[in-house]
Design an enzyme around this catalytic site. Structure first.
Site, PDB file in Angstrom:
ATOM      1  N   LYS A  35      37.850  33.327  38.160  1.00 18.20           N
ATOM      2  CA  LYS A  35      37.905  34.787  37.757  1.00 18.20           C
ATOM      3  C   LYS A  35      37.660  35.140  39.389  1.00 18.20           C
ATOM      4  CE  LYS A  35      32.867  35.484  37.028  1.00 18.20           C
ATOM      5  NZ  LYS A  35      32.102  36.455  36.390  1.00 18.20           N
ATOM      6  N   ARG A 128      23.935  42.382  28.976  1.00 18.66           N
ATOM      7  CA  ARG A 128      25.143  42.428  29.492  1.00 18.66           C
ATOM      8  C   ARG A 128      26.005  42.479  28.378  1.00 18.66           C
ATOM      9  NH1 ARG A 128      27.799  39.346  34.658  1.00 18.66           N
ATOM     10  NH2 ARG A 128      28.229  37.947  32.898  1.00 18.66           N
ATOM     11  N   TYR A 265      34.449  53.298  67.635  1.00 16.60           N
ATOM     12  CA  TYR A 265      34.224  54.557  66.826  1.00 16.60           C
ATOM     13  C   TYR A 265      32.665  54.630  66.928  1.00 16.60           C
ATOM     14  CZ  TYR A 265      38.815  54.524  64.542  1.00 16.60           C
ATOM     15  OH  TYR A 265      40.097  54.671  64.350  1.00 16.60           O
ATOM     16  N   MET A 313      39.148  49.838  60.260  1.00 14.74           N
ATOM     17  CA  MET A 313      39.650  49.650  59.076  1.00 14.74           C
ATOM     18  C   MET A 313      40.409  48.123  59.171  1.00 14.74           C
ATOM     19  SD  MET A 313      42.392  52.031  57.140  1.00 14.74           S
ATOM     20  CE  MET A 313      41.259  53.396  56.889  1.00 14.74           C
TER      21      MET A 313
HETATM   22  C1  LIG Z   1      29.844  34.535  31.983  1.00 13.94           C
HETATM   23  C2  LIG Z   1      29.943  33.823  33.151  1.00 13.94           C
HETATM   24  N1  LIG Z   1      29.804  32.480  32.951  1.00 13.94           N
HETATM   25  C3  LIG Z   1      29.948  31.469  34.088  1.00 13.94           C
HETATM   26  C4  LIG Z   1      29.773  32.155  35.545  1.00 13.94           C
HETATM   27  C5  LIG Z   1      29.579  31.282  36.575  1.00 13.94           C
HETATM   28  O1  LIG Z   1      28.524  31.538  37.499  1.00 13.94           O
HETATM   29  P1  LIG Z   1      28.190  30.766  38.707  1.00 13.94           P
HETATM   30  O2  LIG Z   1      29.254  31.222  39.633  1.00 13.94           O
HETATM   31  O3  LIG Z   1      26.934  31.091  38.910  1.00 13.94           O
HETATM   32  O4  LIG Z   1      28.257  29.124  38.479  1.00 13.94           O
HETATM   33  C6  LIG Z   1      29.722  33.529  35.584  1.00 13.94           C
HETATM   34  C7  LIG Z   1      29.932  34.170  36.836  1.00 13.94           C
HETATM   35  O5  LIG Z   1      29.350  35.194  37.126  1.00 13.94           O
HETATM   36  C8  LIG Z   1      29.735  34.441  34.323  1.00 13.94           C
HETATM   37  O6  LIG Z   1      29.774  35.591  34.501  1.00 13.94           O
END
Ligand SMILES: Cc1ncc(COP(=O)(O)O)c(C=O)c1O
Length: 372
Positions: A35, A128, A265, A313
Site C-alpha cells: 500500500k 481503528r 525565502y 516548492m
Molecule cells: C492492517 C495493517 N497490517 C499490516 C501493516 C504493516 O505494518 P508494518 O509496516 O509495521 O509492518 C499495516 C501498516 O500500517 C496495516 O495497517
C-alpha cells in the site's frame, strides 16, 4: 533526463523477503504490504519483485491499487486492508479478497452474488477498524445468509508493538483476538487464515504469526522503530534488513556566495563565511519537507552538505563550501548511501518530526522508481 529519481534495489527487496520467510517458516503465508505506493518504493515495481521472490499474497489499501496490480499481470491473491466503498464492491478484480468490519459491506457483497473471499477484522484494542467481539454473532448470522461470501480469514492489528519494549498491550490484544477465533470455531465458521502480524510482530512475537503475516516496512529494509530493533537485539533475534531505496537528484547550479549574504525565502540563512552553495531541483512538492529547512543535509561526493535556508516548492540550497570540485549535474543523494556516508529515512524522520514510514511514503509518486 529526470531531475530526481528513486533507485530501488531488487536484491535488497529479495533479501528482506527471504529474511521474513526464514523467520516465519515455509508454511506461513507471506503477504507483504504494498500500500501507499509500496511505502513510497513503487507499487508495481515492488509487487513484481515480491511475487517473483515467493510472496504468497499482497496487501493493498484500496481497490484502485488492486486494479493496477491485476491489470499489470500480478497473479497472486490480493487482500484489500483499507475501506472499500459499498458502491465499488461490484468492481473487485479477480482473486481479490477484502478485510471486512461493517455489516453493510457483508450485505452489499452478499447481494452482488459474486464469490469473494473475506477476512473479518476484529477490534482488539486499536480502535481503528474492527468488529467488536459482542457483534461477531451478527456477522456470523449475516454470513450464513450469503453463501457466495467465503470466510477465508480472521485478523486484527496491533496498536503499539513498535512503541514499547514491554509488549503487555499487544499480548492483551492477542488474547482478545484468540477469543474471537474461538467464537468463530464454536459457531462452525473457523476461517483458515488467522493474521495479525505486522513487521514488529513478525520479528518479536512468534505466537502472533499464526499462518499468515502482513509485513510492511521490514520488506523495504527499514525497522518499524528503534525500540523494535533494540528489542530484537536483546532477544538475540539476529536479522539483517537491507534498505532498498535511494533517492537522488543532481546539482542544478553552483553559486559563490559572500559572507553575510542571505539565502532563500524569508532570508533565514546568513552565510557565515565566503562560501559556495549548490542549488538542487527538489523541494517540498517532491516530498523533501519544509521542516528540513536549515536542518537536513544531502550527500555530494560522499560528503554531507547541510541544507541552508528554507526548503522551496521545487528547490533546495546546500552549502558545499567544504566539498571541493562540485560541478553542475553532479549526483546528489537525498536518502541512502553515497561512498561511506549515509542519510537514512530514520535520520530524516528525526529531523522532520516524523517516522521513517512517512519519510518514504511522501516521496511524490510522479518521481520515477528505477529498479537496479
Ligand atoms: C492492517 C495493517 N497490517 C499490516 C501493516 C504493516 O505494518 P508494518 O509496516 O509495521 O509492518 C499495516 C501498516 O500500517 C496495516 O495497517
Amino acid at each position: 533526463m529526470d531531475l530526481t529519481w528513486v533507485e530501488i534495489s531488487e536484491s535488497a527487496l529479495a533479501h528482506n523477503l527471504k529474511t521474513f520467510r526464514k523467520l516465519v517458516g515455509k508454511d506461513v503465508v507471506l503477504a507483504p504490504a504494498v500500500k501507499a505506493n509500496a511505502y513510497g518504493h513503487g507499487l508495481l515495481e515492488c509487487a513484481r519483485i515480491f511475487e517473483k521472490n515467493g510472496a504468497d499474497y499482497l496487501c493493498v489499501n484500496a481497490l484502485f491499487e488492486a486494479v493496477v496490480l491485476r491489470e499489470a499481470g500480478i497473479k497472486i491473491p490480493l487482500l484489500i486492508i483499507g475501506y472499500t466503498p459499498l458502491s465499488d464492491l461490484a468492481d473487485l478484480p479477480t482473486n481479490t479478497e477484502l478485510v471486512v468490519y461493517n455489516l453493510e459491506t457483508v450485505e452489499t457483497l452478499g447481494k452482488i452474488g459474486k464469490k469473494v473471499g473475506i477476512h473479518l477484522k476484529i477490534e482488539t484494542g486499536n480502535h481503528r477498524q474492527g468488529i467488536e467481539l459482542t457483534d461477531l454473532p451478527d456477522f456470523i448470522r449475516q454470513l450464513q445468509q450469503h453463501p457466495n461470501l467465503i470466510l477465508k480469514g480472521v485478523s486484527t492489528h496491533f496498536a503499539n508493538l513498535e512503541d514499547r519494549i514491554n509488549h503487555e498491550y499487544a499480548l492483551y490484544q492477542l488474547k482478545e483476538f484468540n477469543k474471537a477465533v474461538h467464537e468463530l470455531e464454536r459457531s462452525g465458521h473457523a476461517p483458515h487464515y488467522r493474521h495479525c502480524a505486522n513487521t514488529a510482530a513478525a520479528i518479536l512475537l512468534p505466537e502472533a504469526h499464526f499462518n499468515f503475516v502482513r509485513t510492511g516496512i521490514g520488506n523495504y529494509g527499514l525497522w518499524p522503530s528503534e525500540k523494535t530493533e533494540m528489542a530484537a537485539k536483546r532477544a538475540n533475534i539476529g536479522i539483517d534488513l537491507k534498505p532498498a531505496l535511494t533517492w537522488k537528484t543532481v546539482v542544478a547550479q553552483i553559486k559563490e556566495v559572500k559572507k553575510g549574504a542571505l539565502v532563500g525565502y524569508g532570508c533565514t540563512h546568513e552565510m557565515p563565511y565566503n562560501g559556495r552553495i549548490a542549488v538542487l531541483p527538489v523541494g517540498y512538492y517532491d516530498g523533501f519537507v519544509r521542516l528540513l529547512s536549515s536542518r537536513g543535509s544531502v550527500l555530494i561526493h560522499g560528503k554531507k552538505a547541510p541544507v541552508i535556508g528554507r526548503v522551496c516548492m521545487n528547490m533546495i540550497m546546500a552549502d558545499v563550501t567544504d566539498i571541493p570540485n562540485v560541478k553542475l549535474e553532479d549526483e546528489v543523494v537525498l536518502i541512502g548511501k553515497q561512498k561511506n556516508e549515509e542519510i537514512s529515512a530514520e535520520a530524516i524522520g528525526e529531523q522532520s518530526q516524523t517516522i521513517n514510514y512517512e519519510v518514504t511514503t511522501r516521496i511524490n509518486e510522479r518521481i520515477p522508481r528505477i529498479v537496479k
